[in-house]
Structure formats: structure tokens, C-alpha cells
Design an enzyme around this catalytic site. Sequence first.
Site, PDB file in Angstrom:
ATOM      1  CG  ASP A 251      38.974  72.924  56.978  1.00 47.49           C
ATOM      2  OD1 ASP A 251      39.948  73.685  57.077  1.00 47.49           O
ATOM      3  OD2 ASP A 251      39.044  71.704  57.179  1.00 47.49           O
TER       4      ASP A 251
ATOM      5  CG  HIS B 211      35.773  68.858  64.667  1.00 48.47           C
ATOM      6  ND1 HIS B 211      36.387  68.286  65.754  1.00 48.47           N
ATOM      7  CD2 HIS B 211      36.746  69.485  63.957  1.00 48.47           C
ATOM      8  CE1 HIS B 211      37.675  68.565  65.708  1.00 48.47           C
ATOM      9  NE2 HIS B 211      37.925  69.285  64.626  1.00 48.47           N
TER      10      HIS B 211
HETATM   11  N1  ACO Z   1      27.313  66.600  56.345  1.00 48.52           N
HETATM   12  C1  ACO Z   1      26.283  65.702  56.542  1.00 48.52           C
HETATM   13  N2  ACO Z   1      26.336  64.729  57.468  1.00 48.52           N
HETATM   14  C2  ACO Z   1      27.439  64.608  58.215  1.00 48.52           C
HETATM   15  C3  ACO Z   1      28.527  65.493  58.064  1.00 48.52           C
HETATM   16  C4  ACO Z   1      28.427  66.506  57.080  1.00 48.52           C
HETATM   17  N3  ACO Z   1      29.427  67.357  56.877  1.00 48.52           N
HETATM   18  N4  ACO Z   1      29.493  65.144  58.931  1.00 48.52           N
HETATM   19  C5  ACO Z   1      29.040  64.096  59.608  1.00 48.52           C
HETATM   20  N5  ACO Z   1      27.798  63.767  59.188  1.00 48.52           N
HETATM   21  C6  ACO Z   1      26.939  62.705  59.737  1.00 48.52           C
HETATM   22  C7  ACO Z   1      27.386  61.342  59.262  1.00 48.52           C
HETATM   23  O1  ACO Z   1      26.721  60.967  58.076  1.00 48.52           O
HETATM   24  C8  ACO Z   1      27.008  60.480  60.441  1.00 48.52           C
HETATM   25  O2  ACO Z   1      25.642  60.229  60.402  1.00 48.52           O
HETATM   26  P1  ACO Z   1      25.073  58.770  60.894  1.00 48.52           P
HETATM   27  O3  ACO Z   1      25.397  58.701  62.351  1.00 48.52           O
HETATM   28  O4  ACO Z   1      23.632  58.822  60.590  1.00 48.52           O
HETATM   29  O5  ACO Z   1      25.831  57.741  60.093  1.00 48.52           O
HETATM   30  C9  ACO Z   1      27.254  61.378  61.647  1.00 48.52           C
HETATM   31  O6  ACO Z   1      27.115  62.703  61.150  1.00 48.52           O
HETATM   32  C10 ACO Z   1      28.654  61.227  62.249  1.00 48.52           C
HETATM   33  O7  ACO Z   1      29.603  61.316  61.211  1.00 48.52           O
HETATM   34  P2  ACO Z   1      30.952  60.502  61.207  1.00 48.52           P
HETATM   35  O8  ACO Z   1      31.503  60.504  59.818  1.00 48.52           O
HETATM   36  O9  ACO Z   1      30.800  59.193  61.893  1.00 48.52           O
HETATM   37  O10 ACO Z   1      31.828  61.436  62.152  1.00 48.52           O
HETATM   38  P3  ACO Z   1      33.409  61.442  62.270  1.00 48.52           P
HETATM   39  O11 ACO Z   1      33.726  62.002  63.593  1.00 48.52           O
HETATM   40  O12 ACO Z   1      33.979  60.121  61.923  1.00 48.52           O
HETATM   41  O13 ACO Z   1      33.847  62.441  61.083  1.00 48.52           O
HETATM   42  C11 ACO Z   1      34.244  64.423  59.884  1.00 48.52           C
HETATM   43  C12 ACO Z   1      34.110  63.778  61.264  1.00 48.52           C
HETATM   44  C13 ACO Z   1      35.145  63.580  58.983  1.00 48.52           C
HETATM   45  C14 ACO Z   1      34.877  65.777  60.051  1.00 48.52           C
HETATM   46  C15 ACO Z   1      32.837  64.558  59.247  1.00 48.52           C
HETATM   47  O14 ACO Z   1      32.027  65.398  60.029  1.00 48.52           O
HETATM   48  C16 ACO Z   1      32.899  65.082  57.810  1.00 48.52           C
HETATM   49  O15 ACO Z   1      33.058  64.295  56.877  1.00 48.52           O
HETATM   50  N6  ACO Z   1      32.769  66.431  57.623  1.00 48.52           N
HETATM   51  C17 ACO Z   1      32.930  67.011  56.298  1.00 48.52           C
HETATM   52  C18 ACO Z   1      34.415  67.156  55.982  1.00 48.52           C
HETATM   53  C19 ACO Z   1      35.082  68.203  56.831  1.00 48.52           C
HETATM   54  O16 ACO Z   1      34.577  69.312  56.988  1.00 48.52           O
HETATM   55  N7  ACO Z   1      36.282  67.885  57.360  1.00 48.52           N
HETATM   56  C20 ACO Z   1      37.088  68.831  58.123  1.00 48.52           C
HETATM   57  C21 ACO Z   1      37.066  68.505  59.592  1.00 48.52           C
HETATM   58  S1  ACO Z   1      37.916  69.731  60.542  1.00 48.52           S
HETATM   59  C22 ACO Z   1      39.553  69.472  60.257  1.00 48.52           C
HETATM   60  O17 ACO Z   1      40.016  68.359  60.134  1.00 48.52           O
HETATM   61  C23 ACO Z   1      40.423  70.605  60.092  1.00 48.52           C
END
Ligand code: ACO
Length: 383
Positions: free
Chosen positions: A320, A264
Site C-alpha cells: 500500500d 505486515h
Molecule cells: N508503524 C510503527 N510501528 C508498527 C507498524 C507501523 N506501521 N506496524 C507495526 N508496528 C509495530 C507495532 O507497534 C508492534 O510493536 P510492539 O511489538 O512493540 O507492540 C509491532 O510492530 C508488531 O505490530 P502488530 O500490530 O502486532 O503486527 P500485526 O501483524 O498484528 O499487524 C499490520 C500488521 C496491521 C499491517 C501493522 O503492521 C500496521 O498497522 N501497519 C500499518 C497499516 C498498514 O500498512 N496496513 C496494510 C497492511 S498490507 C495489506 O493488508 C494490504
Amino acid sequence: MTEVTTAQKGLQGVVVGNSVLSLVDGENGRLIYGGYKIEDLAENALYEEVVYLLFHGRLPNGAELQEFTAHLAKEAVVPAQIIDFMQTQPKDTNGMAMLRTTTSMLAHYDPEAEDMNIDAVRRRSFRLIGQLTTLCAAWIRISQGKDAIAPKPNFNLAENFVYMITGDENLDRAAVDAINVYQVLLAEHGMNASTFTARVVTATGADLYSAIVAAIGALKGPSHGGANSEAMKMFLEIGDPGQVDAWFTENIKSGKRRIMGIGHRIYKALDPRANILKAKAQALAQSSGNGTWFELAAKLDDTARADDYFIERKLYANVDYYSAIVLYTLNIDIDMFTPLFAMSRVAGWTAHVIEQLGDNRLIRPDVNYVGPMDLQWTSADQR
Ligand code: ACO
């Protein structure tokens, strides 16, 4: 002169204003709606009470709640022409695409659609909150080849949703309770992507329907609300709790994929909604007699939480993750998980539209141009 700064990618860390609607305290894993802890609201509140709180800044008394609940039920009726239109559409139309189109169509039957006077917008917000419940229930039935069922004036929205998908006036109280808790938990969440979208559209002076249709579009993506159905597809792909370790190694340790429903932008501690939904999912799994999907999800969650990669990045289950198990156990089509998110979040979207209108200014950030300069024009036949 205004100082110019370049925001971080994804506008991370940018605060765009003030709101009285909710506090999302990501460091401490706290969520507050209008002063009330989400745990208390999930335990006690009707979705209608939360809607009232968001729009009035206080909870309703008994008489007000009764009147407001009846009002939302009355407003939940959808024009027959929209139900007829749904009947003509391909049954495999994506649930969010159908909700996006039919929400837009509601404007065609609303004589006040263009009126952005705050009182008119508030009236229409209540209508939309009711109608989105009906649109979702109607598409669940129509996509299964059944006729849609109209809402009943004596049911609240969670009751009406369960009634409209089953056709049974003898309501399954456990299902009603689960839908109500889901709607309470999903009603509002600060400046998330879809709410921000609704505010951007509102800030241009466009109508309420445009703002809500745009918000539905933003919610659809798998990085936002679309993650609930993606999480369920992932659980089904894993298939068995015994496969979790192998799947995790193959797909996550390898860096090939992300776990849907984990991570998140704001929460760097456990999302409090995930805790509540986990307990709900476990209770439903026990009463349904099928614990496989809960067991699998909990095992994958535990595996991620024990993994250094997830620990270092403070990645926890978000709203979610376990809501996918709750909705699946209630026999909701996976394709309709995100529309159910929308029919709950419409409360927050519309409340933010009203907040935006109360202190409006065009939202228009800038961008650094990094493309070429001083190119020489040549006519098309010379290129
Ligand atoms: N699984 C594995 N690795 C992850 C995940 C995940 N679900 N989420 C983030 N990471 C990692 C990224 O690869 C990144 O690693 P790095 O720093 O080595 O590159 C780090 O954690 C940060 O991730 P970002 O994508 O930069 O974080 P951001 O804040 O932009 O994205 C997001 C947040 C989109 C929710 C992300 O965590 C994700 O894609 N999660 C899966 C999809 C999801 O569950 N979305 C629902 C969110 S809640 C909502 O909107 C209702």
C-alpha cells in the site's frame, strides 16, 4: 477426540489449509502466483493472464488470451439501474461504501445469483471481475458530477478503466500500463483478511455476492486495504520532504502513531510488490514532472528502515505504501484508492471461493468463555 489449542491473538501463525493460488513467503520476501514469480508477472503479464492463471492453473495461449480478454470486457457491463442509482447518491459517499452497496446490487440483476454450482460461480466470477472495474470507474466520474461511460468490448480491463475515467479513446499508455501492473500485483495474496472473510462466508453455503461484499468490507479497514489512502493522507499531512524528520520524531518516535503502508503480518522481509511499485512510482514521478511525493515517501521509508525500532520488528513498506504514490500521480481520488485494490483483488477472492467450494467445510473456530458464571436472575424493576 480433537485436541483443543488456543490460537495466538489475531490467529497469527495459524495455517488454515492448502491452496494452489499463491505462495506468500514472508521470510524471504517472495510472492508466487501459481508457480510464477511476481516480478516476472509484473514485467510481462496482462491482468487478464493472471486471472486466467488463477482460474485455470496455467497461462493462456494467444488465442485463449484474446478470447478471455474479450469475454471479461463484455462481462464488464453494469446494469443501467445501478448506474442510475449511483447518480442519486450523495457525491461524497465513501468510495468503498459505494462499491460495497453496488456490488451487492449486482445480485439483484443476476438470475443465477443463488446458484452455487461451481461452473455457475466461475461464470459469475468473471462477470464480477469485469463489473468491479466498471463500478469503480463509474463512481470516479459520477462523484465528480460527470456521466458514467460504458466499457468498450475491444479494450482490456486496464484500458477500459482508463477510458472509462477519462472518456478518451486515445489511451494514455503510461496510465494503462501502471493500472495493469497495479492490478497484476494486487490480484492475489494468500489468506489475507479479506480473502479469509470471503472463504468464511462461502463455507456457510452463502452466495458469491455475499462473499465478495463481505470481503470488500474487510478490505476497507486501515489495517488492510484502507492503508493505501491513509498512507497518501499521511504524505499530504507531512507536506514536504524537508518535514519528514520532524514529523517522524513527533509522530513515530513518540509512539503516538504508526506509519501507514509499513508493516505486515507475513512479510518479515521487503514485500516484493513494494519494490516494484517503488520503481513504478519513481518512473511516473519523473514523467509527470512532480517528484515531491515520491521523494517524500522514499525519505520516510529510508528513515524508518534506518531506525532501530523498525529494524528490530522487521517492519518494511508493504504494497500500500508506494501504490499510494502511483495512484496519486495518476490523479485517482484518494478515496478511490481502496476500491482500486478491490477491483484487482476480486480475482483472488473469487478464485479462493472456487477453491473453498471444491473442498468445503464450515469454518467455525471456538472461543474460551472468560465471563462471569452463576449470576442470579432479577426482574427489570429490581435491577
Ligand atoms: N508503524 C510503527 N510501528 C508498527 C507498524 C507501523 N506501521 N506496524 C507495526 N508496528 C509495530 C507495532 O507497534 C508492534 O510493536 P510492539 O511489538 O512493540 O507492540 C509491532 O510492530 C508488531 O505490530 P502488530 O500490530 O502486532 O503486527 P500485526 O501483524 O498484528 O499487524 C499490520 C500488521 C496491521 C499491517 C501493522 O503492521 C500496521 O498497522 N501497519 C500499518 C497499516 C498498514 O500498512 N496496513 C496494510 C497492511 S498490507 C495489506 O493488508 C494490504
